[in-house]
Design an enzyme around this catalytic site. Structure first.
Site, PDB file in Angstrom:
ATOM      1  N   ASP A  40       0.821  -1.221   0.000  1.00 54.45           N
ATOM      2  CA  ASP A  40       0.000   0.000   0.000  1.00 54.45           C
ATOM      3  C   ASP A  40       0.853   1.268   0.000  1.00 54.45           C
ATOM      4  OD1 ASP A  40      -2.363   1.396  -0.021  1.00 54.45           O
ATOM      5  OD2 ASP A  40      -2.659   1.303   2.151  1.00 54.45           O
ATOM      6  N   ASN A  88     -10.947  -2.642  -5.307  1.00 53.96           N
ATOM      7  CA  ASN A  88     -10.144  -1.675  -6.087  1.00 53.96           C
ATOM      8  C   ASN A  88     -10.753  -1.333  -7.452  1.00 53.96           C
ATOM      9  OD1 ASN A  88      -6.968  -2.859  -4.728  1.00 53.96           O
ATOM     10  ND2 ASN A  88      -8.166  -1.070  -4.135  1.00 53.96           N
ATOM     11  N   TRP A  89     -11.802  -2.046  -7.877  1.00 54.38           N
ATOM     12  CA  TRP A  89     -12.503  -1.690  -9.126  1.00 54.38           C
ATOM     13  C   TRP A  89     -13.165  -0.329  -9.022  1.00 54.38           C
ATOM     14  CZ3 TRP A  89     -11.288  -4.849 -13.020  1.00 54.38           C
ATOM     15  CH2 TRP A  89     -10.994  -6.192 -12.748  1.00 54.38           C
TER      16      TRP A  89
HETATM   17  C1  IPE Z   1      -5.480  -2.653   0.008  1.00 53.95           C
HETATM   18  O1  IPE Z   1      -5.168  -1.302  -0.136  1.00 53.95           O
HETATM   19  C2  IPE Z   1      -5.420  -3.334  -1.322  1.00 53.95           C
HETATM   20  C3  IPE Z   1      -4.102  -3.456  -1.937  1.00 53.95           C
HETATM   21  C4  IPE Z   1      -2.972  -3.017  -1.427  1.00 53.95           C
HETATM   22  C5  IPE Z   1      -4.088  -4.135  -3.207  1.00 53.95           C
HETATM   23  P1  IPE Z   1      -6.289  -0.180  -0.356  1.00 53.95           P
HETATM   24  O2  IPE Z   1      -5.548   1.089  -0.548  1.00 53.95           O
HETATM   25  O3  IPE Z   1      -7.222  -0.607  -1.409  1.00 53.95           O
HETATM   26  O4  IPE Z   1      -7.051  -0.218   1.036  1.00 53.95           O
HETATM   27  P2  IPE Z   1      -7.860   0.919   1.802  1.00 53.95           P
HETATM   28  O5  IPE Z   1      -8.860   1.472   0.824  1.00 53.95           O
HETATM   29  O6  IPE Z   1      -6.870   1.960   2.236  1.00 53.95           O
HETATM   30  O7  IPE Z   1      -8.475   0.231   2.978  1.00 53.95           O
HETATM   31  C1  IPE Z   2      -1.671   0.145  -3.265  1.00 57.60           C
HETATM   32  O1  IPE Z   2      -1.431   1.505  -3.314  1.00 57.60           O
HETATM   33  C2  IPE Z   2      -1.937  -0.470  -4.616  1.00 57.60           C
HETATM   34  C3  IPE Z   2      -3.335  -0.836  -4.854  1.00 57.60           C
HETATM   35  C4  IPE Z   2      -4.293  -0.735  -3.998  1.00 57.60           C
HETATM   36  C5  IPE Z   2      -3.660  -1.354  -6.152  1.00 57.60           C
HETATM   37  P1  IPE Z   2      -2.616   2.558  -3.360  1.00 57.60           P
HETATM   38  O2  IPE Z   2      -2.963   2.817  -4.780  1.00 57.60           O
HETATM   39  O3  IPE Z   2      -3.743   2.141  -2.507  1.00 57.60           O
HETATM   40  O4  IPE Z   2      -1.895   3.831  -2.756  1.00 57.60           O
HETATM   41  P2  IPE Z   2      -2.533   4.870  -1.760  1.00 57.60           P
HETATM   42  O5  IPE Z   2      -3.021   4.122  -0.580  1.00 57.60           O
HETATM   43  O6  IPE Z   2      -3.627   5.567  -2.504  1.00 57.60           O
HETATM   44  O7  IPE Z   2      -1.388   5.780  -1.423  1.00 57.60           O
HETATM   45 MG    MG Z   3      -4.109   2.413  -0.531  1.00 59.13          MG
END
Ligand code: IPE
Ligand code: IPE
Ligand code: MG
Length: 264
Positions: A40, A88-89
């Site tokens: 993340d 994430n979609w």
């Molecule tokens: C969790 O991170 C999913 C991945 C790292 C693939 P998110 O960024 O989607 O989670 P939230 O929204 O902060 O809980």
């Molecule tokens: C994790 O990084 C990757 C995915 C969830 C696909 P993020 O894209 O969630 O990065 P932040 O949390 O917005 O910084």
């Molecule tokens: Mg994130």
């Protein structure tokens, strides 16, 4: 065995007795067998630099390559990474497509290098909504994995993965087997149910790492995390490095794992 990399404080590959060793001497206990990481902070890393979020995902993919190699060198058997969740979609089409393109690039490389590098690849998650081209590549890597030794390092990539969705898919398959007369409801115990999960046959992670300062599971490995140790760090995933993994492993070794029993 991979070559030693000699930056200060970094762990070297495990010796024959299974212990890792720091360059500056001193033995360390063997690393956890299974480490899981919520990768993340890519978006924030890019935004801080005035870059599009997709640049953060690109940098994050490089970090994954680096950390997977380091885990393998240390003698970790399984590395499970959260790459794309069932939630994430909700992100923009541009961002989702960029993540899928990076995964495709990684898999294209993997089909050429897995055998040479002895890296098994496995996917957790519901692949049905994933683009056919990416699905075909995942099938190809699965086939290569089948030919590699079970003792080789294995990376599990969670793609369109959600812990709740995984549990529901497992429950549905068990129920279907009951309806078909292949299983009886009273046969269901933890071991049988685990065998229906995406992680079937893989031990639970001992250590779950979440970079980026968030302290939540976000639907990651809900079943498998029952007795995992958690390590949180403010470091954003693209900045995560070998030294940070060393710190996570050291923190893990300092924990007192009791599994519901009493302190020895
Ligand atoms: C969790 O991170 C999913 C991945 C790292 C693939 P998110 O960024 O989607 O989670 P939230 O929204 O902060 O809980
Ligand atoms: C994790 O990084 C990757 C995915 C969830 C696909 P993020 O894209 O969630 O990065 P932040 O949390 O917005 O910084
Ligand atoms: Mg994130």
């Amino acid at each position: 065995m991979a070559e030693n990399r000699n930056e200060t404080g970094r762990l070297t590959p495990p010796r024959a007795n299974g212990t890792a060793r720091r360059e500056n001497g001193g033995s360390l206990p063997a690393p956890p067998r299974h480490i899981a990481i919520i990768m993340d902070g890519n978006g924030r890393w890019a935004t801080k630099r005035g870059l599009p979020r997709t640049a953060g995902h690109k940098a994050g993919a490089e970090t994954f390559r680096k950390i997977a190699t380091y885990c393998k060198d240390l003698g970790v058997k399984y590395l499970t990474v959260y790459a794309f969740s069932t939630e994430n979609w909700k992100r923009s089409e541009t961002e989702v497509s960029a993540i899928m393109a990076l995964l495709k690039k990684y898999l294209l490389e993997a089909v050429d290098t897995m055998e040479r590098d002895h890296i098994r690849l496995h996917f957790f998650g519901d692949m049905s909504p994933i683009a056919p081209e990416l699905r075909a590549l995942a099938r190809e890597t699965d086939e290569i994995t089948e030919h590699l030794s079970k003792d080789d390092f294995q990376a599990n990539v969670c793609l369109n993965y959600g812990g709740r969705d995984e549990i529901l898919r497992a429950a549905r398959r068990f129920a279907a087997n009951c309806a078909a007369g292949k299983r009886r409801p009273e046969e269901l115990d933890e071991a049988v149910f685990s065998g229906y999960l995406d992680s079937a046959g893989i031990p639970d992670p001992e250590l779950i790492i979440r970079p980026s300062g968030e302290q939540r599971l976000s639907n990651f490995l809900l079943w498998q995390s029952a007795y995992a140790e958690f390590y949180y760090t403010d470091t954003l995933w693209p900045d995560f490095d070998e030294a940070e993994l060393d710190r996570a492993i050291a923190a893990y070794h300092a924990r007192d794992r009791r599994f519901g029993g009493v302190k020895k």
